[in-house]
Write an enzyme that holds these catalytic residues in place. Structure first.
Site, mmCIF file in Angstrom:
data_model
loop_
_atom_site.group_PDB
_atom_site.id
_atom_site.type_symbol
_atom_site.label_atom_id
_atom_site.label_comp_id
_atom_site.label_asym_id
_atom_site.label_seq_id
_atom_site.Cartn_x
_atom_site.Cartn_y
_atom_site.Cartn_z
ATOM 1 N N LYS A 96 14.062 -1.971 -14.048
ATOM 2 C CA LYS A 96 13.174 -2.887 -14.759
ATOM 3 C C LYS A 96 13.952 -3.777 -15.734
ATOM 4 C CE LYS A 96 8.871 -2.250 -13.363
ATOM 5 N NZ LYS A 96 8.075 -3.365 -12.821
ATOM 6 N N LEU A 115 0.813 -1.229 0.000
ATOM 7 C CA LEU A 115 0.000 0.000 0.000
ATOM 8 C C LEU A 115 0.845 1.277 0.000
ATOM 9 C CD1 LEU A 115 -2.918 -1.013 2.412
ATOM 10 C CD2 LEU A 115 -2.767 -1.280 -0.078
ATOM 11 N N ALA A 151 5.868 -2.794 -7.676
ATOM 12 C CA ALA A 151 7.045 -2.052 -8.121
ATOM 13 C C ALA A 151 6.943 -0.602 -7.711
ATOM 14 C CB ALA A 151 7.174 -2.130 -9.650
ATOM 15 N N ASP A 163 5.409 -6.614 2.046
ATOM 16 C CA ASP A 163 6.444 -6.064 1.183
ATOM 17 C C ASP A 163 7.182 -7.197 0.474
ATOM 18 O OD1 ASP A 163 8.745 -4.774 0.151
ATOM 19 O OD2 ASP A 163 8.714 -3.294 1.755
ATOM 20 N N TYR A 172 14.541 3.959 -12.826
ATOM 21 C CA TYR A 172 13.349 3.115 -12.965
ATOM 22 C C TYR A 172 13.516 2.163 -14.141
ATOM 23 C CZ TYR A 172 8.569 1.889 -14.371
ATOM 24 O OH TYR A 172 7.427 1.214 -14.768
#
Length: 322
Positions: free
Chosen positions: A151, A33, A81, A57, A147
């Site tokens: 990825k 969250l 993510a 987590d 980021y």
């Protein structure tokens, strides 16, 4: 099937969860969250006893181990993510730990328990499209932000588990996704932010000159793509794109949303070094392998998104007057 969805309380995750519930599966939704919201799935949890929510987590190795040990999963959709480009530039450690290390933790359990994994990547790993053709999966990558770099690192680990261990894996790279349940503030997508500003009578603010283009995919089409890639054995070991197949400049998008209701302003770009000048998707591989193609055009998608934002505004207004 018994299915684990990490990040299932997020924007796209919410729609993936809905699609899977509609298909009759039993779901476990794991989300810390930090970006997702329990409100995104509370309605789904209200009408189905096939969903269990776990707040946790993916960096918590013990939690992940216990989850896989206590439930025999058939499939894992890994969407959890950190997704904000600017946040990754400001705090790369957080993004790397969530997107690369967190993915490794999930991969390890999928390997140990032989669970197929669908990994949610992003179009933001690509170099810009040429002027003549859309981006295919073989298009050059360019980690222009931490980021994107995180990825790409996670993608490489996912593919290594396919080759080294024979683990069924799929990497999905949806293009810029928008629609109901996307945040309308600074963490949201451009469509949601533009619509929200228009409804509140605020100017639409464009970073830079606005000539950068995006291929905008409606969220229900995106969710169907993600889900179908998990169902299909022909997608195993593959990387798949999904998008509308046509791009639009941010300038033209702003005009389409603003009409003549609010002004449009250009402001200084917050991360020009990580901007991608042209994003346009070629989704032919997904069409062939999993029989997927988009069904909702941009104008219809914007209309649906605007109606949803209006409805949430009315709901909030009603709550304030109760």
């Amino acid at each position: 099937m018994n299915i684990l969805v990490t990040g299932g309380a997020g924007f796209i995750g919410r729609w993936v969860v809905k699609q899977l519930l509609d298909d009759g599966h039993r779901l476990w939704v794991l989300d810390d969250l930090s970006n997702g919201r329990i409100e995104n799935i509370s309605e789904l949890m209200g009408y189905s006893n096939l969903i269990e929510f776990i707040q946790g987590d993916i960096k918590d190795e013990q939690l992940i181990q216990d989850l896989f040990s206590s439930t025999c999963f058939d499939l894992c959709y890994h969407l959890a993510a950190s997704i904000n480009v600017q946040d990754s530039i400001d705090a790369p450690h957080t993004t790397f730990m969530n997107d690369a290390v967190g993915t490794f933790n999930v991969l390890e359990q999928c390997k140990q328990h032989r669970v197929k994994i669908v990994f949610m990547s992003t179009c933001m790993i690509y170099d810009q499209a040429s002027s003549t053709s859309g981006i295919k999966e073989s298009h050059p990558t360019k980690p222009a932000s931490p980021y994107a770099g995180s990825k790409i690192a996670a993608e490489n680990m996912v593919m290594s588990y396919y080759y080294a261990y024979g683990l069924p894996t799929v990497i999905v790279r949806p293009f810029n996704t928008y629609g109901p349940f996307q945040k309308t503030g600074g963490e949201g997508g451009v469509v949601a932010i533009f619509i929200n500003n228009k409804l509140k009578g605020k100017p639409l603010q464009i970073y830079g000159d606005g000539t950068q283009t995006r291929d905008l995919l409606y969220v229900e089409d995106c969710a169907r793509f993600v889900v179908q890639s998990g169902y299909s054995d022909s997608a195993n070991g593959r990387i798949l794109n999904a998008g509308l197949g046509e791009d639009i400049s941010i300038n033209d998008l702003a005009k389409l949303i603003a009409k003549s209701d609010v002004p449009i302003e250009h402001i200084e770009h917050i991360h020009p070094q990580s901007e991608i000048a042209k994003l346009s998707c070629n989704y032919s591989k997904a069409k062939v392998l999993i029989n997927w193609e988009p069904t909702i055009g941009l104008k219809e998608g914007i209309k649906r998104t605007e109606e949803w934002i209006k409805s949430t505004d009315l709901l909030e207004e009603g709550k304030r007057h109760e």
